[in-house]
Design a protein around this motif. Structure first.
Motif, PDB file in Angstrom:
ATOM      1  N   SER A 198       0.875  -1.124   0.021  1.00  0.00           N
ATOM      2  CA  SER A 198       0.013  -0.063  -0.120  1.00  0.00           C
ATOM      3  C   SER A 198       1.027   1.003   0.085  1.00  0.00           C
ATOM      4  O   SER A 198       2.102   1.393   0.654  1.00  0.00           O
ATOM      5  CB  SER A 198      -0.944  -0.059   1.250  1.00  0.00           C
ATOM      6  N   LYS A 199       0.215   2.472  -0.584  1.00  0.00           N
ATOM      7  CA  LYS A 199       1.143   3.534  -0.817  1.00  0.00           C
ATOM      8  C   LYS A 199       0.114   4.845  -0.163  1.00  0.00           C
ATOM      9  O   LYS A 199      -1.067   4.676  -0.172  1.00  0.00           O
ATOM     10  CB  LYS A 199       1.374   4.113  -2.113  1.00  0.00           C
ATOM     11  N   VAL A 200       0.915   5.651   0.630  1.00  0.00           N
ATOM     12  CA  VAL A 200       0.137   6.871   0.988  1.00  0.00           C
ATOM     13  C   VAL A 200       0.908   7.963   0.311  1.00  0.00           C
ATOM     14  O   VAL A 200       1.964   8.466   0.521  1.00  0.00           O
ATOM     15  CB  VAL A 200       0.230   7.004   2.519  1.00  0.00           C
ATOM     16  N   GLU A 201      -0.086   8.817  -0.520  1.00  0.00           N
ATOM     17  CA  GLU A 201       0.219  10.113  -0.931  1.00  0.00           C
ATOM     18  C   GLU A 201       0.376  11.161  -0.132  1.00  0.00           C
ATOM     19  O   GLU A 201      -0.266  11.209   1.077  1.00  0.00           O
ATOM     20  CB  GLU A 201      -0.689  10.357  -2.092  1.00  0.00           C
ATOM     21  N   SER A 202       1.611  12.066  -0.170  1.00  0.00           N
ATOM     22  CA  SER A 202       1.610  13.212   0.729  1.00  0.00           C
ATOM     23  C   SER A 202       0.558  14.277   0.349  1.00  0.00           C
ATOM     24  O   SER A 202       0.232  14.644  -0.917  1.00  0.00           O
ATOM     25  CB  SER A 202       2.859  13.776   0.828  1.00  0.00           C
ATOM     26  N   PRO A 203       0.164  15.088   1.148  1.00  0.00           N
ATOM     27  CA  PRO A 203      -0.700  16.361   0.965  1.00  0.00           C
ATOM     28  C   PRO A 203       0.316  17.315   0.083  1.00  0.00           C
ATOM     29  O   PRO A 203       1.293  17.409   0.133  1.00  0.00           O
ATOM     30  CB  PRO A 203      -0.905  16.960   2.255  1.00  0.00           C
ATOM     31  N   LYS A 204      -0.411  18.074  -0.620  1.00  0.00           N
ATOM     32  CA  LYS A 204       0.269  19.184  -1.584  1.00  0.00           C
ATOM     33  C   LYS A 204       0.254  20.463  -1.059  1.00  0.00           C
ATOM     34  O   LYS A 204      -0.850  20.977  -0.401  1.00  0.00           O
ATOM     35  CB  LYS A 204      -0.502  19.354  -2.803  1.00  0.00           C
ATOM     36  N   TYR A 205       1.683  20.931  -0.567  1.00  0.00           N
ATOM     37  CA  TYR A 205       1.911  22.107   0.101  1.00  0.00           C
ATOM     38  C   TYR A 205       2.410  23.128  -0.784  1.00  0.00           C
ATOM     39  O   TYR A 205       2.596  24.300  -0.344  1.00  0.00           O
ATOM     40  CB  TYR A 205       2.828  21.938   1.331  1.00  0.00           C
ATOM     41  N   SER A 206       2.406  22.717  -2.088  1.00  0.00           N
ATOM     42  CA  SER A 206       3.373  23.501  -2.954  1.00  0.00           C
ATOM     43  C   SER A 206       2.677  25.106  -3.158  1.00  0.00           C
ATOM     44  O   SER A 206       3.363  26.233  -3.194  1.00  0.00           O
ATOM     45  CB  SER A 206       3.497  23.117  -4.330  1.00  0.00           C
ATOM     46  N   ALA A 207       1.287  25.139  -3.319  1.00  0.00           N
ATOM     47  CA  ALA A 207       0.517  26.245  -3.603  1.00  0.00           C
ATOM     48  C   ALA A 207       0.574  27.338  -2.249  1.00  0.00           C
ATOM     49  O   ALA A 207       1.125  28.510  -2.591  1.00  0.00           O
ATOM     50  CB  ALA A 207      -0.889  25.963  -3.817  1.00  0.00           C
ATOM     51  N   LEU A 208       0.408  26.726  -1.052  1.00  0.00           N
ATOM     52  CA  LEU A 208       0.632  27.519  -0.030  1.00  0.00           C
ATOM     53  C   LEU A 208       2.001  28.110   0.233  1.00  0.00           C
ATOM     54  O   LEU A 208       2.314  29.161   0.777  1.00  0.00           O
ATOM     55  CB  LEU A 208       0.049  26.764   1.292  1.00  0.00           C
ATOM     56  N   PHE A 250      -2.836  15.145   8.722  1.00  0.00           N
ATOM     57  CA  PHE A 250      -2.397  13.734   8.147  1.00  0.00           C
ATOM     58  C   PHE A 250      -1.603  12.914   8.957  1.00  0.00           C
ATOM     59  O   PHE A 250      -1.767  11.697   8.763  1.00  0.00           O
ATOM     60  CB  PHE A 250      -1.777  14.455   6.922  1.00  0.00           C
ATOM     61  N   LEU A 251      -0.550  13.358   9.519  1.00  0.00           N
ATOM     62  CA  LEU A 251       0.210  12.386  10.114  1.00  0.00           C
ATOM     63  C   LEU A 251      -0.289  11.774  11.273  1.00  0.00           C
ATOM     64  O   LEU A 251       0.048  10.915  11.658  1.00  0.00           O
ATOM     65  CB  LEU A 251       1.529  13.422  10.774  1.00  0.00           C
ATOM     66  N   HIS A 252      -1.253  12.566  12.125  1.00  0.00           N
ATOM     67  CA  HIS A 252      -2.214  11.871  13.101  1.00  0.00           C
ATOM     68  C   HIS A 252      -2.855  10.612  12.646  1.00  0.00           C
ATOM     69  O   HIS A 252      -3.019   9.570  13.113  1.00  0.00           O
ATOM     70  CB  HIS A 252      -2.900  12.878  13.765  1.00  0.00           C
ATOM     71  N   LYS A 253      -3.719  10.863  11.639  1.00  0.00           N
ATOM     72  CA  LYS A 253      -4.733   9.971  10.937  1.00  0.00           C
ATOM     73  C   LYS A 253      -3.664   8.730  10.225  1.00  0.00           C
ATOM     74  O   LYS A 253      -4.032   7.635  10.830  1.00  0.00           O
ATOM     75  CB  LYS A 253      -5.217  10.306   9.891  1.00  0.00           C
ATOM     76  N   LEU A 254      -2.685   9.019   9.927  1.00  0.00           N
ATOM     77  CA  LEU A 254      -1.792   8.147   9.163  1.00  0.00           C
ATOM     78  C   LEU A 254      -1.019   7.080  10.406  1.00  0.00           C
ATOM     79  O   LEU A 254      -1.110   5.996  10.337  1.00  0.00           O
ATOM     80  CB  LEU A 254      -0.820   8.492   8.272  1.00  0.00           C
ATOM     81  N   SER A 255      -0.647   7.821  11.369  1.00  0.00           N
ATOM     82  CA  SER A 255       0.286   6.940  12.516  1.00  0.00           C
ATOM     83  C   SER A 255      -0.915   6.294  13.204  1.00  0.00           C
ATOM     84  O   SER A 255      -0.539   5.278  13.753  1.00  0.00           O
ATOM     85  CB  SER A 255       0.845   8.089  13.354  1.00  0.00           C
ATOM     86  N   THR A 256      -2.060   6.855  13.484  1.00  0.00           N
ATOM     87  CA  THR A 256      -2.961   6.025  14.253  1.00  0.00           C
ATOM     88  C   THR A 256      -3.583   4.815  13.326  1.00  0.00           C
ATOM     89  O   THR A 256      -3.602   3.690  14.210  1.00  0.00           O
ATOM     90  CB  THR A 256      -4.292   7.071  14.488  1.00  0.00           C
ATOM     91  N   LYS A 257      -3.774   4.886  12.327  1.00  0.00           N
ATOM     92  CA  LYS A 257      -4.001   3.630  11.586  1.00  0.00           C
ATOM     93  C   LYS A 257      -2.836   2.598  11.361  1.00  0.00           C
ATOM     94  O   LYS A 257      -3.134   1.291  11.607  1.00  0.00           O
ATOM     95  CB  LYS A 257      -4.422   4.126   9.965  1.00  0.00           C
ATOM     96  N   VAL A 258      -1.625   3.224  11.395  1.00  0.00           N
ATOM     97  CA  VAL A 258      -0.349   2.047  11.069  1.00  0.00           C
ATOM     98  C   VAL A 258      -0.210   1.340  12.571  1.00  0.00           C
ATOM     99  O   VAL A 258      -0.132   0.274  12.657  1.00  0.00           O
ATOM    100  CB  VAL A 258       0.812   2.887  10.847  1.00  0.00           C
TER     101      VAL A 258
END
Length: 395
Positions: A198-208, A250-258
């Protein structure tokens, strides 16, 4: 174990003035105590500093306004300075793990402001929290506190947002995990590639991030003492907070799931300080929050009774076949797919690294096929060898 629960609140105009006065007094006490410590040959004790910068200072005309706020946050500010110095000394001597801690610095008015209340300086009454000499504030309770808090910190960030941070005691949670272990390979565009594929894409911060860079150039051209510069500074702070909040969610949700789905979590010890020296990737690497993800996984693993392991950064996880254990050597970063000539298996570069991270972390350095092979090839794969390395694909 202890945990922090953070809630936002909206003070009234009068409470904002009282909080601004409290933050200013806490900042002045910290700076006065730090100035005394820097001038002294031997570090004074906390009690001596409190007598100098609080008790005796209130009797002078210059600091008589310190008596207008609660005494508890002032005493706690001096105590925090002592803890900061102790952490600095432990870091210098090598007793403190992690990144080196610098010596305490003077606090600025434009930085994040905070004041801590111990038991006796605050109380919870229904949906409201009473703060000494501030009044009742009503935070937005997004979740219930698991136990009675031992302290509360009032925080005002650079974007003029107010928060209450409670320190509470939480119990360990025990429940069975779905999987035995998982290895995680961290990246930039694809934030995490798991050993299960499985792969998890990172949120896009480039515009901000582009908006921040544009406003920072504008801020550099404005006079230091001007209202427009202050407005620009607040706009930059709001954009930074938006990126930080997106990344934290994003990190909280991913770490909780893992952590909840796996009994053992294995990560690689990345040399982030060395990686950010690459000028082309430094900004993108800093936006990912790899260290924060590792800390979250480690903390949640402790609470859920999971095993958290970190393998050495020198393990050749991306240079070894996860099926047969054959090592083909270094491959250019633009190559995303590799074909092993020894066993004929085609690997995705990141997925293969994640599987090797999992094996090394669990104590199985190579697959059983490695020991069962009759002929072992010792040559190292060449980057230009077409039969072994497939065409690159975008990451």
């Amino acid at each position: 174990m202890k945990a922090r629960y953070k809630f936002r609140f909206y003070p009234t105009d009068q409470q904002q003035q009282l909080l601004a006065q409290l933050f200013g007094c806490v900042r002045v006490v910290w700076n006065d105590a730090l100035a005394i410590c820097k001038k002294s040959e031997k570090l004074p004790s906390t009690n001596d500093l409190q007598k100098l910068v609080i008790t005796q200072a209130k009797k002078t005309e210059e600091r008589v306004w310190l008596s207008e706020v609660s005494n508890i946050p002032l005493q706690q500010s001096v105590a925090d300075l002592g803890v900061a110095y102790q952490n600095f000394f432990d870091s210098v001597k090598g007793k403190r793990k992690g990144k080196k801690v610098g010596s305490p610095k003077f606090k600025k008015k434009t930085s994040q402001q905070s004041a801590r209340f111990r038991i006796g300086g605050f109380s919870i009454k229904g949906n409201e929290v009473y703060l000494a000499k501030i009044g009742n504030v009503k935070p937005i309770w997004s979740r219930k506190l698991p136990s009675t808090p031992t302290s509360v910190t009032v925080i005002k960030d650079c974007a003029n947002r107010y928060f209450l941070s409670f320190v509470v005691e939480v119990e360990r949670i025990q429940f069975d995990a779905k999987n035995q272990s998982i290895g995680i390979d961290l990246g930039i565009k694809t934030f995490a590639v798991m050993s299960d594929g499985s792969k998890v894409e990172s949120p896009k911060y480039s515009a901000l991030d582009r908006k921040i860079r544009k406003l920072q150039k504008k801020l550099a051209r404005q006079p230091k003492v001007s209202k427009r510069r202050n407005r620009t500074r607040i706009r930059i702070a709001k954009l930074h907070n938006k990126i930080a909040d997106t990344r934290k969610d994003f990190l909280h949700k991913l770490s909780t799931k893992v952590v909840s789905e796996n009994q053992a979590i294995v990560l690689e010890d990345l040399n982030v300080s060395g990686m950010v020296k690459n000028r082309k990737l430094a900004r993108a690497i800093r936006l990912q929050g790899w260290r924060e993800f590792r800390v979250l996984c480690e903390t949640k693993s402790e609470r859920l009774n999971r095993e958290f392991r970190v393998i050495s950064r020198w393990e050749p996880t991306s240079q070894t076949c996860s099926c047969c254990g054959y090592r083909w050597g270094k491959v250019n970063l633009c190559v995303r797919s590799v074909l092993c000539l020894n066993c004929g298996t085609e690997h995705d570069r990141d997925e293969n690294a994640a599987k090797n991270i999992n094996k090394v972390g669990m104590g199985h350095r190579h697959d059983s096929k490695w020991t069962q092979r009759q002929s072992q090839t010792t040559s190292v794969a060449s980057v230009n060898e077409v039969s072994r390395i497939t065409a690159p694909s975008g990451r």
